[in-house]
Enzyme design. Structure first.
Site, short mmCIF file in Angstrom:
data_model
loop_
_atom_site.label_atom_id
_atom_site.label_comp_id
_atom_site.label_asym_id
_atom_site.label_seq_id
_atom_site.Cartn_x
_atom_site.Cartn_y
_atom_site.Cartn_z
N GLY A 13 0.83 -1.20 0.00
CA GLY A 13 0.00 0.00 0.00
C GLY A 13 0.86 1.25 0.00
N CYS A 14 0.25 2.38 -0.31
CA CYS A 14 1.01 3.63 -0.41
C CYS A 14 1.53 4.10 0.94
CB CYS A 14 0.16 4.71 -1.08
SG CYS A 14 -1.47 4.94 -0.36
N TYR A 15 0.64 4.22 1.93
CA TYR A 15 1.08 4.63 3.26
C TYR A 15 2.10 3.64 3.83
CZ TYR A 15 -2.92 7.89 3.72
OH TYR A 15 -3.83 8.90 3.56
#
Length: 307
Positions: free
Chosen positions: A115-117
């Site tokens: 995921g990005c975070y």
């Protein structure tokens, strides 16, 4: 040789950006479906049969079903959803996490895109935990801000339609979908307090982890650890605070597959803020998927990528 690649969910935000990175490449042939057949399971099964690699840009349940659809055809899979990120039978697609991760990705049948975070959080935490500079059971807090494209079509429509606030904090029920992968891949023994937010801009991200340092440890120790871990990496660089601060722009790496890490110290050296900047649709999603695809195909890791 041209490799056949099917993007299942090509019309979504992540899928569109993956397509943009692949469509002009001479070594890739995109297996595409007409608009009226994108949800037709017979057509999708045929696409999986043709594809050497499929990239899933689907909701979690649909991604799980797609893996079963592709299974009879032996299609290799990169999944951009949350569905398989903590599955031990899947390889986590963060190439820079450890020295042997590229080899694992290259040999994998199934790769789960981070995921990005969590890409930013894991990049900061994992080296420190491995080196013993941060305890695995430390009380960790992660603050972050992302552009609104990270929220998918519904949130994009809110912002572009003028119905969303300029900035909001969310995830306050402590159940954000990225927490399990952060715990597992960073090497934490307990869940962090994770407080994400969204700003009124399309893409770009800053992840921040504030720390009180134990006696005898300095911010320079943290910087040295990160520098050693990511030495020679193409897409992950450790930079000095002056290079990106004191006002850190979350959009500074937009359009690239790069991620910058920095340690911001307090004047007395007893505290620090670990910080990661990345494009939530670049290294945080579409760029990472293309990087993983390149590794799986054994081609230049940066093919089709900027940064």
């Amino acid at each position: 040789m041209a490799w056949n690649v099917f993007i299942d969910g090509e019309a979504g935000t992540t899928g569109l950006q993956i397509r943009e990175r692949l469509i002009a490449r001479g070594d890739i042939t995109l297996v595409q479906l007409p608009d009226d057949r994108r949800k037709d399971d017979t057509a999708r099964a045929e696409a999986y049969a043709k594809a050497d690699v499929a990239i899933l840009c689907l909701p979690d349940d649909a991604a799980r079903a797609a893996v079963q659809m592709a299974k009879p055809h032996g299609t290799r899979i990169i999944d951009a959803s949350t569905a398989h990120r903590v599955n031990p039978d899947w390889v986590f697609g963060f190439a820079e996490i450890d020295a042997g991760q590229r080899a694992r990705i290259a040999a994998a049948q199934h790769v789960s895109n981070p995921g990005c975070y969590s890409t930013g959080a894991i990049a900061l935490l994992h080296p420190l935990i491995v080196a013993g500079l941060l305890e695995a059971d430390a009380p960790v807090t992660i603050n972050a801000v992302s552009g609104y494209t990270g929220g998918g079509k519904a949130l994009i429509a809110e912002f572009e339609g003028g119905t969303a606030p300029d900035h909001f904090v969310y995830g306050l029920e402590h159940k954000h979908k990225h927490i399990p992968e952060i715990v597992r891949s960073a090497g934490l023994n307990r869940a962090p307090v994770f407080v994400p937010s969204v700003g009124k801009y399309a893409q770009g991200m800053v992840v921040q982890i504030p720390l009180h340092l134990p006696d005898g440890q300095t911010p320079a120790d943290l910087t040295a650890c990160l520098q050693a871990h990511y030495a020679g990496q193409r897409f992950v660089q450790v930079v000095e605070p002056v290079d990106i601060g004191p006002r850190v722009d979350p959009q500074r790496l937009n359009g690239t597959n790069r991620m910058e890490l920095a340690v911001f110290p307090s004047e007395d050296g007893t505290r620090a803020v670990l910080l990661a900047v990345l494009d939530n649709l670049g290294k945080g999603a579409s760029g990472a998927a293309v990087q993983n695809l390149n590794i799986m195909l054994g081609v230049d890791e940066g093919a089709g990528l900027s940064g």
